[in-house]
Scaffold this active site. Structure first.
Site, short mmCIF file in Angstrom:
data_model
loop_
_atom_site.label_atom_id
_atom_site.label_comp_id
_atom_site.label_asym_id
_atom_site.label_seq_id
_atom_site.Cartn_x
_atom_site.Cartn_y
_atom_site.Cartn_z
N HIS A 86 32.65 -36.47 32.40
CA HIS A 86 31.73 -37.37 31.70
C HIS A 86 31.62 -38.69 32.46
O HIS A 86 32.45 -39.01 33.30
CB HIS A 86 32.22 -37.67 30.28
N LYS A 134 33.12 -43.28 28.95
CA LYS A 134 33.69 -42.48 27.84
C LYS A 134 35.13 -42.90 27.56
O LYS A 134 35.92 -43.07 28.49
CB LYS A 134 33.61 -40.98 28.17
#
Ligand code: NAD
Length: 265
Positions: A154, A158
């Site tokens: 990600h 995040k």
């Protein structure tokens, strides 16, 4: 159906507002942001890069729940728990995309679902929900000679790891094998770890750049390896799923639902 967006100035908040504006049968009821945040008082649609609609971001979620038929929440765990309590109190449907919830947070949400319809999914995309089903099926077919490893990547912002989606895939694999994920999950490897334990489900986390969400489930045996991969290239897929879930909630009995229920898988 009147849909409210809490956390309307977040990365997902913007996508959700745009999706509500673009969806037939959905009306934007309003949006909230955290107290003291820079978005307060600004037009919710303008925050999402759209033409202003005359609806302004407020801090009081209670008002938003009063005027909404359903609320969509992609915020942060503490906020989501407070929103779940409000949803139960007002009898308003809630769609939860927030990840990184503790067991105590989850217990609060489950309690709220006794009084209203709550759809909760770590990933609202059609593709990932299909992948979870496939993972369950492959894990049930192959048995423990195939080591299961789940790799996710990600964007650099995040805050929770492994991703909620990676854990949902792990849950699918564990269900397929008929084991409890908590008993077999191996989430951190560092230093002299010893050999891999048979039956473990391993997780590996990558973070960087603007990656929306990549997940691969590997089934590795002697001599061969199967890999199931999903790559999201736009957050719009999550927003589309979440708005679909909000519309699906119309006239639903109180209870906890997931995207498989919404998508009819
Ligand atoms: P973000 O930080 O960009 O957005 C979160 C927003 O919530 C921020 O604008 C923040 O100010 C706001 N917020 C925090 N507390 C609040 C409160 N009490 N009231 C109102 N607003 C509040 O994060 P993001 O990338 O949009 O992700 C949000 C969450 O959604 C994360 O947990 C992420 O993992 C999850 N997520 C889930 C899916 C899915 O499909 N389920 C997809 C993408 C992201």
């Amino acid at each position: 159906m009147k849909i409210g967006i809490v956390g309307c100035d977040g990365r997902m908040g913007h996508m959700l507002v745009a999706e509500v504006l673009d969806t037939e049968g959905a009306v934007l009821a309003g949006g909230t942001e955290r107290d003291g945040g820079p978005a307060l008082g600004k037009d919710v649609a303008a925050l999402a890069g759209r033409e202003p609609v005359g609806v302004h971001a407020v801090a009081d979620a209670s008002d938003l729940f009063t005027v909404s038929d359903a609320v969509i929440d992609f915020t942060a765990p503490a906020a989501t728990v407070a929103h779940a309590r409000l949803a139960a109190e007002k009898g308003v449907a809630l769609v939860i995309g927030t990840t990184g919830l503790s067991d105590a947070d989850q217990a609060e949400i489950d309690k709220a679902a006794e009084r209203t319809a709550i759809v909760q999914a770590a990933n609202m995309s059609v593709g990932v929900n299909l992948l979870i089903g496939l993972t369950r099926q492959v894990a049930a077919t192959l048995g423990e000679d195939y080591d299961i490893e789940i790799v996710e990547m990600h964007h650099r912002h995040k805050v929770d790891a492994p991703s909620g989606t990676a854990l949902a895939l792990g849950q699918g694999a564990a269900e397929g094998r008929g084991v409890n994920l908590n008993d077999v999950a191996d989430k951190v490897r560092d230093g002299h770890t010893g050999a891999r334990k048979k039956g473990d489900i391993g997780f590996a986390t990558l973070r960087g750049g603007d990656v929306v969400g990549d997940h691969t489930v590997m089934f590795a045996a002697d001599g061969e390896r199967i890999e199931l991969t999903h790559k999201a290239s736009s957050r719009a897929v999550f927003a589309r799923g979440a708005v679909r879930a909000a519309l699906w909630c119309k006239d639903k009995e109180p209870g906890k639902y997931n995207m498989a229920d919404v998508l009819g898988f």
